[in-house]
Write a protein that holds these residues in place. Structure first.
Motif, PDB file in Angstrom:
ATOM      1  N   ILE A 189     -11.903 -12.936  -3.482  1.00 56.42           N
ATOM      2  CA  ILE A 189     -11.313 -12.887  -2.146  1.00 56.42           C
ATOM      3  C   ILE A 189     -10.012 -12.098  -2.198  1.00 56.42           C
ATOM      4  O   ILE A 189      -9.129 -12.395  -2.995  1.00 56.42           O
ATOM      5  N   PHE A 190      -9.889 -11.088  -1.361  1.00 55.50           N
ATOM      6  CA  PHE A 190      -8.675 -10.265  -1.275  1.00 55.50           C
ATOM      7  C   PHE A 190      -8.261  -9.716  -2.645  1.00 55.50           C
ATOM      8  O   PHE A 190      -7.068  -9.702  -2.990  1.00 55.50           O
ATOM      9  N   GLY A 191      -9.221  -9.305  -3.444  1.00 58.63           N
ATOM     10  CA  GLY A 191      -8.923  -8.736  -4.754  1.00 58.63           C
ATOM     11  C   GLY A 191      -8.330  -7.342  -4.645  1.00 58.63           C
ATOM     12  O   GLY A 191      -8.357  -6.723  -3.574  1.00 58.63           O
ATOM     13  N   PRO A 192      -7.760  -6.836  -5.744  1.00 55.39           N
ATOM     14  CA  PRO A 192      -7.160  -5.494  -5.713  1.00 55.39           C
ATOM     15  C   PRO A 192      -8.215  -4.400  -5.532  1.00 55.39           C
ATOM     16  O   PRO A 192      -9.342  -4.523  -6.019  1.00 55.39           O
ATOM     17  N   VAL A 193      -7.845  -3.359  -4.840  1.00 50.24           N
ATOM     18  CA  VAL A 193      -8.708  -2.180  -4.659  1.00 50.24           C
ATOM     19  C   VAL A 193      -7.881  -0.944  -4.995  1.00 50.24           C
ATOM     20  O   VAL A 193      -6.640  -0.976  -4.904  1.00 50.24           O
ATOM     21  N   PRO A 194      -8.508   0.153  -5.430  1.00 52.61           N
ATOM     22  CA  PRO A 194      -7.742   1.366  -5.749  1.00 52.61           C
ATOM     23  C   PRO A 194      -6.869   1.810  -4.587  1.00 52.61           C
ATOM     24  O   PRO A 194      -7.314   1.845  -3.440  1.00 52.61           O
ATOM     25  N   ARG A 195      -5.608   2.127  -4.905  1.00 53.97           N
ATOM     26  CA  ARG A 195      -4.687   2.536  -3.846  1.00 53.97           C
ATOM     27  C   ARG A 195      -3.584   3.402  -4.432  1.00 53.97           C
ATOM     28  O   ARG A 195      -3.368   3.424  -5.644  1.00 53.97           O
ATOM     29  N   ASP A 196      -2.894   4.125  -3.568  1.00 57.73           N
ATOM     30  CA  ASP A 196      -1.759   4.955  -3.959  1.00 57.73           C
ATOM     31  C   ASP A 196      -0.483   4.199  -3.618  1.00 57.73           C
ATOM     32  O   ASP A 196      -0.233   3.866  -2.463  1.00 57.73           O
ATOM     33  N   TYR A 197       0.341   3.922  -4.633  1.00 54.95           N
ATOM     34  CA  TYR A 197       1.567   3.162  -4.414  1.00 54.95           C
ATOM     35  C   TYR A 197       2.748   4.052  -4.010  1.00 54.95           C
ATOM     36  O   TYR A 197       3.821   3.551  -3.708  1.00 54.95           O
ATOM     37  N   GLY A 198       2.568   5.354  -4.057  1.00 51.11           N
ATOM     38  CA  GLY A 198       3.660   6.282  -3.766  1.00 51.11           C
ATOM     39  C   GLY A 198       4.134   6.200  -2.321  1.00 51.11           C
ATOM     40  O   GLY A 198       3.393   5.778  -1.429  1.00 51.11           O
ATOM     41  N   PHE A 199       5.366   6.599  -2.095  1.00 51.18           N
ATOM     42  CA  PHE A 199       5.903   6.643  -0.734  1.00 51.18           C
ATOM     43  C   PHE A 199       6.881   7.808  -0.621  1.00 51.18           C
ATOM     44  O   PHE A 199       7.351   8.348  -1.615  1.00 51.18           O
ATOM     45  N   LYS A 200       7.158   8.196   0.612  1.00 50.41           N
ATOM     46  CA  LYS A 200       8.003   9.363   0.872  1.00 50.41           C
ATOM     47  C   LYS A 200       9.483   8.979   0.779  1.00 50.41           C
ATOM     48  O   LYS A 200       9.880   7.889   1.191  1.00 50.41           O
ATOM     49  N   LEU A 201      10.269   9.888   0.219  1.00 50.71           N
ATOM     50  CA  LEU A 201      11.721   9.701   0.172  1.00 50.71           C
ATOM     51  C   LEU A 201      12.369  11.041   0.497  1.00 50.71           C
ATOM     52  O   LEU A 201      12.004  12.070  -0.070  1.00 50.71           O
ATOM     53  N   ASN A 202      13.317  11.016   1.401  1.00 56.46           N
ATOM     54  CA  ASN A 202      13.939  12.265   1.840  1.00 56.46           C
ATOM     55  C   ASN A 202      14.644  12.991   0.691  1.00 56.46           C
ATOM     56  O   ASN A 202      15.226  12.364  -0.198  1.00 56.46           O
ATOM     57  N   HIS A 203      14.617  14.304   0.752  1.00 51.44           N
ATOM     58  CA  HIS A 203      15.208  15.147  -0.293  1.00 51.44           C
ATOM     59  C   HIS A 203      16.696  14.848  -0.470  1.00 51.44           C
ATOM     60  O   HIS A 203      17.197  14.762  -1.600  1.00 51.44           O
ATOM     61  N   LYS A 204      17.409  14.646   0.635  1.00 46.30           N
ATOM     62  CA  LYS A 204      18.852  14.394   0.556  1.00 46.30           C
ATOM     63  C   LYS A 204      19.151  13.045  -0.106  1.00 46.30           C
ATOM     64  O   LYS A 204      20.161  12.902  -0.800  1.00 46.30           O
ATOM     65  N   VAL A 205      18.274  12.072   0.101  1.00 51.01           N
ATOM     66  CA  VAL A 205      18.458  10.764  -0.538  1.00 51.01           C
ATOM     67  C   VAL A 205      18.262  10.895  -2.047  1.00 51.01           C
ATOM     68  O   VAL A 205      19.011  10.322  -2.847  1.00 51.01           O
ATOM     69  N   LYS A 206      17.273  11.676  -2.447  1.00 49.76           N
ATOM     70  CA  LYS A 206      17.013  11.880  -3.877  1.00 49.76           C
ATOM     71  C   LYS A 206      18.180  12.611  -4.539  1.00 49.76           C
ATOM     72  O   LYS A 206      18.581  12.297  -5.664  1.00 49.76           O
TER      73      LYS A 206
END
Length: 209
Positions: A89-106
């Protein structure tokens, strides 16, 4: 901030370099550092964990008992999540954990991380770092001369140098990177940051862009 430039034996060359206060002298932004490190680690996650759902289980759909009169709950099939070997039940499935971060913040995060290292006197500038052939022993000797052996060390080069990279790759907690590949996680995961002199000018161009 002004630092003396050392040679590979740890001796002062008589030259000095002035570190740009806009990069090495700002008030560190802890939240920017947190976001950039979080994104770096998230982007490096494989995200391939997978558990079979009820519909993917290979068991038969045969009903295990009669509908009524068994004295318990209505029996389902072997795929039921409440049975051993059933679906998850509600087991893990393949996914992308990445997220966007603004260039100026980096950029702010890298400046903040470098400013923390400069504030704690954890930056060393070398006139040059070259080896004729890859040799771990030679790199260890350089680190001993600089009094950074046994620490988490990050060497920052202006461009790729395979002799230096191969000399350092077998030394625990020692990383080699270039200005173009420099990231906040690598800076924060080190106790000493060693710049080759030419890398500082390239870094200023990158972070001032």
């Amino acid at each position: 901030m002004e630092l003396s430039i050392l040679n590979m034996t740890g001796a002062k060359t008589g030259k000095k370099v002035v570190l740009n206060d806009a990069i090495f002298g700002i008030e560190p932004n802890d939240h920017a550092i947190y976001l950039d490190v979080k994104q770096f680690l998230a982007n490096n996650r494989q995200g391939t964990a997978k558990a079979k759902q009820r519909s993917e289980n290979a068991h038969s759909t045969r009903k295990l008992g009669r509908q009524k009169g068994g004295g318990g709950a209505r029996p389902g099939d072997l795929k039921s999540p409440v049975r051993v070997g059933g679906g998850t039940i509600f087991g893990p499935v393949p996914r992308d954990y990445g997220f966007k971060l603004n260039h100026k913040v980096k950029q702010l995060a890298r400046r903040s991380a470098l400013s923390l290292r400069a504030k704690n006197d954890q930056i060393i500038v070398l006139d040059a770092l070259t080896f004729e052939t890859p040799k771990t022993k030679a790199m260890i000797e350089v680190m001993n001369k600089l009094n950074i052996a046994g620490k988490k060390v990050l060497f920052i080069l202006p461009e790729n140098n395979m002799e230096v990279l191969k000399s350092a790759r077998n030394i625990e907690h020692t990383n080699v990177t270039t200005v173009g590949e420099l990231n906040t996680y690598a800076i924060m995961n080190s106790n000493a940051v060693v710049f080759v002199k030419d890398a500082i000018a390239k870094l200023e161009e990158t972070l001032n862009a």
